[in-house]
Design a protein around this motif. Structure first.
Motif, PDB file in Angstrom:
ATOM      1  N   GLN A   5       0.847  -1.179   0.000  1.00 45.18           N
ATOM      2  CA  GLN A   5       0.000   0.000   0.000  1.00 45.18           C
ATOM      3  C   GLN A   5       0.893   1.243   0.000  1.00 45.18           C
ATOM      4  O   GLN A   5       1.858   1.329   0.770  1.00 45.18           O
ATOM      5  CB  GLN A   5      -0.895   0.014   1.247  1.00 45.18           C
ATOM      6  N   TYR A   6       0.594   2.188  -0.875  1.00 47.01           N
ATOM      7  CA  TYR A   6       1.422   3.386  -0.935  1.00 47.01           C
ATOM      8  C   TYR A   6       0.613   4.544  -1.488  1.00 47.01           C
ATOM      9  O   TYR A   6      -0.470   4.375  -2.056  1.00 47.01           O
ATOM     10  CB  TYR A   6       2.663   3.160  -1.809  1.00 47.01           C
ATOM     11  N   LYS A  14       5.004   7.613   0.115  1.00 47.77           N
ATOM     12  CA  LYS A  14       5.002   6.881   1.387  1.00 47.77           C
ATOM     13  C   LYS A  14       4.519   5.460   1.154  1.00 47.77           C
ATOM     14  O   LYS A  14       3.420   5.246   0.628  1.00 47.77           O
ATOM     15  CB  LYS A  14       4.122   7.569   2.428  1.00 47.77           C
ATOM     16  N   HIS A  16       3.642   1.746   2.855  1.00 47.89           N
ATOM     17  CA  HIS A  16       3.284   1.080   4.098  1.00 47.89           C
ATOM     18  C   HIS A  16       3.717  -0.384   4.005  1.00 47.89           C
ATOM     19  O   HIS A  16       3.061  -1.198   3.344  1.00 47.89           O
ATOM     20  CB  HIS A  16       1.775   1.181   4.336  1.00 47.89           C
ATOM     21  N   ASP A  45       7.178   3.369   5.789  1.00 46.30           N
ATOM     22  CA  ASP A  45       6.385   3.260   7.012  1.00 46.30           C
ATOM     23  C   ASP A  45       6.421   1.828   7.545  1.00 46.30           C
ATOM     24  O   ASP A  45       5.929   0.896   6.909  1.00 46.30           O
ATOM     25  CB  ASP A  45       4.944   3.668   6.720  1.00 46.30           C
ATOM     26  N   TYR A  47       5.117   0.841  10.503  1.00 45.12           N
ATOM     27  CA  TYR A  47       4.173   0.742  11.616  1.00 45.12           C
ATOM     28  C   TYR A  47       3.678  -0.689  11.839  1.00 45.12           C
ATOM     29  O   TYR A  47       3.520  -1.137  12.975  1.00 45.12           O
ATOM     30  CB  TYR A  47       2.976   1.669  11.357  1.00 45.12           C
ATOM     31  N   LYS A  48       3.454  -1.431  10.757  1.00 42.31           N
ATOM     32  CA  LYS A  48       2.900  -2.781  10.863  1.00 42.31           C
ATOM     33  C   LYS A  48       3.962  -3.833  11.206  1.00 42.31           C
ATOM     34  O   LYS A  48       3.626  -4.998  11.429  1.00 42.31           O
ATOM     35  CB  LYS A  48       2.223  -3.172   9.547  1.00 42.31           C
ATOM     36  N   SER A 104      -0.480   7.163  10.386  1.00 35.33           N
ATOM     37  CA  SER A 104      -0.615   5.720  10.162  1.00 35.33           C
ATOM     38  C   SER A 104      -1.304   5.003  11.324  1.00 35.33           C
ATOM     39  O   SER A 104      -1.693   3.851  11.192  1.00 35.33           O
ATOM     40  CB  SER A 104       0.766   5.089   9.942  1.00 35.33           C
TER      41      SER A 104
END
Length: 473
Positions: A5-6, A14, A16, A45, A47-48, A104
């Protein structure tokens, strides 16, 4: 393995990264960047991700190289503690800008960060900047829950968002049993301009609770009118030193003519040394033409701390009409007075004054010597030979500061010196500065020069990381 996903918006790309941090994600990042010439910033990113694999780590280095080739920036976003440890253990953390990107995070995860005092403030600011009804309702829910830490940051967030509609919540929190919640409410009432609560805030100036009087002083200053300086002045005579300090703080924030007059008069009668130091510091923040003369007079005060505070204040204001006196103070028996006196002379272009400053060099302590070198780098008309002579000093700080000052005023001369020192000086601090000058000025063949240093003789990890971060391996 999920699909990457971006988004690309205003030149910011960005991505993800999926939880399994597959190498395919990072490969796709490179492919997308290659196809979009408008990208000026890459955000990865994480985050996950709770961890990263070695192949993915190698992929990040590949993205960094691509970014350097394209002369664009790259950031790692939302890096977990575990991933940060991996980057640190592999010496790769210096290659990337690492930051949080709260866009995010789901809301509940953000509110959980109120428990992290290091990040709570930044989260609060993010929520305030993106304030909406959903965030507002959740914050009210947190306040009703009663956890003091959550209540504190919920109120601060609502205040930062200028939520005036919930002013009764802040007013009610003035009676909270926890000082942190009370302080938050006091601050927010000032932020939202609640003049109706101002008189009540005066009652908190004498509170014994930590942070409460200071919060009250700040908000009273925000809400002040022409009468408040006089109201606060009476606290300058209070028997409790802490209350006098709070009054000084409040008056310095109001910063009007009356406040200056009250603080100046207090300086004449105050006997406690610490309070007098604070008076000297706060008076230096005023723009009144009398300030310089007051501070200059304090340079001969019996208290070392007061003299140093006055000299520091003068250093921020510049030398102005007191240049000759300040030059003489460079040789003061209190070396910190000499230090700040020298600092106040930055920007002087009078050759006679510059020569006087140089003549003090061999007569003063090292901290004053460093101040002299720093100041000369900010003065036009300085002969570079004086600074060049300090590149052979036995003290590494002197050599480093001399190289810095040369670079400020004599770029070509500094580059010549840097080309010698980057691989000969025994101090890594000096070599680092020399490398930095080379990277800034980019002489012909500089990349080959630094890569040779990278592969052969340099052992300091900070210099290695700096070179790799700028030109790659």
């Amino acid at each position: 393995m999920g699909e990457l996903q971006y988004e690309i918006k205003n030149g910011v790309f960005k991505a993800h990264i999926n939880p399994d941090n597959s190498l395919s994600d990072i490969t796709e990042v490179c492919d997308i960047v290659e196809k979009h010439s408008e990208v000026v910033l890459i955000g990865i990113d994480l985050y996950k991700c709770s961890y990263i694999q070695s192949k993915f780590l190698a992929g990040l280095v590949a993205v960094k190289k691509l970014a350097m080739l394209r002369k664009i920036n790259i950031e790692l976003l939302n890096v977990s503690d575990q991933i940060a440890q991996v980057l640190q253990s592999t010496n790769l953390q210096k290659l990337f800008t690492i930051k949080d990107d709260y866009s995010s995070f789901p809301l509940d995860a953000l509110f959980e960060r109120f428990f992290d005092t290091e990040k709570a403030g930044a989260v609060s600011e993010y929520l305030a900047a993106n304030y909406d009804e959903k965030i507002q309702n959740k914050l009210i829910e947190l306040i009703n829950g009663g956890n003091p830490l959550l209540v504190e940051y919920a109120i601060l967030t609502m205040g930062r968002a200028q939520d005036y509609n919930n002013i009764e919540i802040y007013r009610k929190a003035l009676n909270a049993s926890e000082a942190s919640v009370k302080s938050a409410a006091i601050l927010v009432l000032g932020w939202v301009g609640d003049t109706h609560s101002k008189e009540q805030l005066y009652s908190y100036l004498t509170s014994k609770e930590i942070g409460v009087p200071e919060a009250a002083a700040a908000s009273i200053a925000l809400l002040s009118d022409e009468t408040d300086s006089e109201k606060l002045a009476k606290y300058l005579n209070d028997e409790d030193m802490r209350i006098r300090l709070v009054a000084i703080y409040a008056l310095s924030l109001i910063n009007d003519e009356k406040a200056f007059e009250y603080l100046s008069n207090a300086l004449k009668t105050e006997e406690d040394e610490y309070v007098r130091v604070q008076l000297a510091k706060k008076i230096s923040l005023f723009k009144d033409k009398k300030v310089g003369q007051i501070l200059l007079g304090l340079l001969d005060d019996n208290s070392i701390q007061v003299r140093e505070a006055a000299a520091s204040g003068l250093s921020r204001r510049g030398s102005g009409e007191f240049t000759e006196t300040l030059v003489d103070k460079i040789g003061d028996k209190d070396n910190w007075v000499g230090f700040f006196a020298a600092k106040s002379l930055a920007g002087i272009d009078d050759e006679k004054i510059i020569k006087k400053i140089e003549n003090f060099y061999d007569k003063v302590e090292q901290n004053v010597k460093l101040a002299i070198i720093e100041v000369l780098g900010k003065c036009k008309g300085v002969d570079p030979s004086f600074l060049l002579s300090k590149l052979d000093d036995a003290n590494e700080d002197i050599r480093k500061e001399a190289l810095n000052s040369l670079n400020l005023m004599h770029g070509p001369v500094a580059l010549t010196a840097a080309m010698k020192l980057y691989n000969t000086d025994e101090s890594w601090l000096v070599r680092y500065n020399a490398v930095n000058i080379i990277l800034e000025q980019k002489p012909v063949g500089y990349e080959s020069l630094l890569r040779a240093r990278l592969k052969k003789d340099e052992t300091n990890k900070y210099i290695l990381e700096h070179i790799i971060g700028e030109i790659g391996e």
